[in-house]
Design a protein around this motif. Structure first.
Motif, PDB file in Angstrom:
ATOM      1  N   THR A 109      22.265 -11.036  16.660  1.00 22.36           N
ATOM      2  CA  THR A 109      23.364 -10.333  17.325  1.00 22.36           C
ATOM      3  C   THR A 109      24.692 -10.499  16.590  1.00 22.36           C
ATOM      4  OG1 THR A 109      23.944 -12.198  18.777  1.00 22.36           O
ATOM      5  CG2 THR A 109      22.247 -10.672  19.568  1.00 22.36           C
ATOM      6  N   ASP A 115      28.665  -5.161   5.669  1.00 18.99           N
ATOM      7  CA  ASP A 115      28.188  -3.831   6.053  1.00 18.99           C
ATOM      8  C   ASP A 115      27.414  -3.180   4.909  1.00 18.99           C
ATOM      9  OD1 ASP A 115      29.714  -4.370   8.257  1.00 18.99           O
ATOM     10  OD2 ASP A 115      31.166  -2.752   7.958  1.00 18.99           O
ATOM     11  N   ASP A 134      20.004  -4.680  22.375  1.00 13.08           N
ATOM     12  CA  ASP A 134      20.752  -3.499  21.952  1.00 13.08           C
ATOM     13  C   ASP A 134      21.832  -3.860  20.933  1.00 13.08           C
ATOM     14  OD1 ASP A 134      19.324  -1.745  23.765  1.00 13.08           O
ATOM     15  OD2 ASP A 134      20.409  -2.772  25.362  1.00 13.08           O
ATOM     16  N   ARG A 135      22.482  -4.971  21.144  1.00  9.51           N
ATOM     17  CA  ARG A 135      23.481  -5.415  20.173  1.00  9.51           C
ATOM     18  C   ARG A 135      22.824  -5.746  18.832  1.00  9.51           C
ATOM     19  NH1 ARG A 135      27.901 -10.344  21.011  1.00  9.51           N
ATOM     20  NH2 ARG A 135      28.716 -10.308  18.868  1.00  9.51           N
ATOM     21  N   ARG A 138      22.131  -2.634  16.929  1.00  6.14           N
ATOM     22  CA  ARG A 138      23.364  -2.097  16.328  1.00  6.14           C
ATOM     23  C   ARG A 138      23.769  -2.916  15.099  1.00  6.14           C
ATOM     24  NH1 ARG A 138      24.756  -1.737  21.885  1.00  6.14           N
ATOM     25  NH2 ARG A 138      26.071  -3.609  21.734  1.00  6.14           N
ATOM     26  N   GLU A 139      23.576  -4.229  15.164  1.00 10.17           N
ATOM     27  CA  GLU A 139      23.882  -5.078  14.019  1.00 10.17           C
ATOM     28  C   GLU A 139      22.986  -4.730  12.827  1.00 10.17           C
ATOM     29  OE1 GLU A 139      25.927  -8.443  13.151  1.00 10.17           O
ATOM     30  OE2 GLU A 139      26.846  -6.553  13.713  1.00 10.17           O
ATOM     31  N   ALA A 141      21.748  -1.847  12.172  1.00 11.55           N
ATOM     32  CA  ALA A 141      22.267  -0.596  11.613  1.00 11.55           C
ATOM     33  C   ALA A 141      23.523  -0.854  10.772  1.00 11.55           C
ATOM     34  CB  ALA A 141      22.570   0.394  12.739  1.00 11.55           C
ATOM     35  N   ARG A 142      24.318  -1.818  11.181  1.00 11.31           N
ATOM     36  CA  ARG A 142      25.555  -2.119  10.448  1.00 11.31           C
ATOM     37  C   ARG A 142      25.277  -2.622   9.040  1.00 11.31           C
ATOM     38  NH1 ARG A 142      28.227  -6.482   9.057  1.00 11.31           N
ATOM     39  NH2 ARG A 142      26.960  -7.931  10.286  1.00 11.31           N
ATOM     40  N   ALA A 212      20.926   2.926  19.840  1.00 11.69           N
ATOM     41  CA  ALA A 212      21.684   1.969  19.025  1.00 11.69           C
ATOM     42  C   ALA A 212      22.192   2.585  17.719  1.00 11.69           C
ATOM     43  CB  ALA A 212      20.819   0.749  18.720  1.00 11.69           C
ATOM     44  N   GLY A 213      21.937   3.883  17.524  1.00 12.99           N
ATOM     45  CA  GLY A 213      22.485   4.559  16.353  1.00 12.99           C
ATOM     46  C   GLY A 213      21.487   4.891  15.260  1.00 12.99           C
ATOM     47  N   TRP A 214      20.211   4.657  15.522  1.00 12.44           N
ATOM     48  CA  TRP A 214      19.181   4.988  14.546  1.00 12.44           C
ATOM     49  C   TRP A 214      18.648   6.398  14.805  1.00 12.44           C
ATOM     50  CZ3 TRP A 214      18.211   1.736  10.534  1.00 12.44           C
ATOM     51  CH2 TRP A 214      18.659   0.414  10.663  1.00 12.44           C
ATOM     52  N   ARG A 234      18.862   4.963   9.321  1.00 14.08           N
ATOM     53  CA  ARG A 234      20.277   4.995   9.666  1.00 14.08           C
ATOM     54  C   ARG A 234      20.871   6.322   9.237  1.00 14.08           C
ATOM     55  NH1 ARG A 234      25.345   1.609   7.161  1.00 14.08           N
ATOM     56  NH2 ARG A 234      26.922   2.755   8.338  1.00 14.08           N
TER      57      ARG A 234
END
Length: 237
Positions: A109, A115, A134-135, A138-139, A141-142, A212-214, A234
């Motif tokens: 997390t 990045d 979920d966090r 997202r990490e 993806a970052r 989560a952005g994927w 991504r």
């Protein structure tokens, strides 16, 4: 009854508890997994390597890498793999096994990476142990470059109702007994059973990955749905 000094994790997934539990099982972790899965874990790992499809020179982040068993196939192919695990006990054991690999202790997390530095990220049988799934997604993806890949291998829900019942019986009755025989901390595998029971099915996990952005999230079942392999990319934007 628990062993004095050992603290079992529960479904609140408090980080210190989860880390301590995996510290305790590190020495016999790979052997225990092999026995409990009847050798299927080796097939699952090979499926992950094929799904990631990393080329020599690419950078792959292998989360929940444990002692590095999941990272070795990447390294042996010339991939620049970084094994990362929350348990320092696992990291220590992994460094003894493969001192050539850059083992890193890290929380999914709050990943200790810049990045967009990886071409792909993978996590096998570890996402359900994260306190904030979920966090963590997202990490992931970052730290992956635009267009980079995600592969999640995790226990799931067999679609066949007869198999689902049989698998449930094994989780609740067979697995704890076998774990006590072969694991250095058999009691910890009660948490494994509970965490699998509470984990979302294939479609629900795919929705969370997308949220989560994927993009392009898809999955395929392994071992008739006992395990599912989710893939995504991504956004290139």
């Amino acid at each position: 009854m628990t062993t004095p000094g050992r603290e079992l994790a529960d479904l609140t997934k408090r980080p210190r508890q989860v880390s301590a539990m995996f510290d305790d099982v590190a020495d016999r972790y790979d052997l225990t997994n092999d026995v409990l899965s009847a050798g299927q874990d080796r097939l699952w790992r090979r499926s992950v390597v094929r799904a990631v499809d990393a080329r020599p020179g690419e950078r792959v982040l292998d989360l929940a890498a444990g002692t590095g068993t999941s990272s070795e196939p990447f390294a042996d192919r010339g991939v620049r793999v970084v094994p990362c695990d929350f348990s320092r006990g696992m990291v220590r054991t992994g460094k003894l096994r493969r001192p050539d690999l850059p083992f890193t202790a890290g929380d999914a997390t709050r990943l200790p990476f810049a990045d967009g530095v990886f071409d792909a990220v993978t996590i096998s049988f570890g996402l359900r142990n994260v306190v904030d799934v979920d966090r963590a997604l997202r990490e992931m993806a970052r730290v992956v470059r635009p267009g980079g890949r995600l592969v999640v291998c995790e226990f799931s829900t067999p679609p066949n109702p007869l198999l689902r019942r049989a698998y449930g019986a094994y989780l609740h009755h067979g697995l704890p007994r076998v774990a006590k025989l072969v694991s250095s901390h058999g009691e910890a595998y009660g948490y494994l059973m509970e965490s699998i029971d509470a984990w979302p099915d294939q479609r629900s996990l795919a929705a969370r990955i997308g949220a989560a952005g994927w993009e392009g999230v898809r999955w395929r079942d392994l071992s008739a749905g006992i395990v599912a392999l989710h893939r995504a990319v991504r956004s290139a934007a």
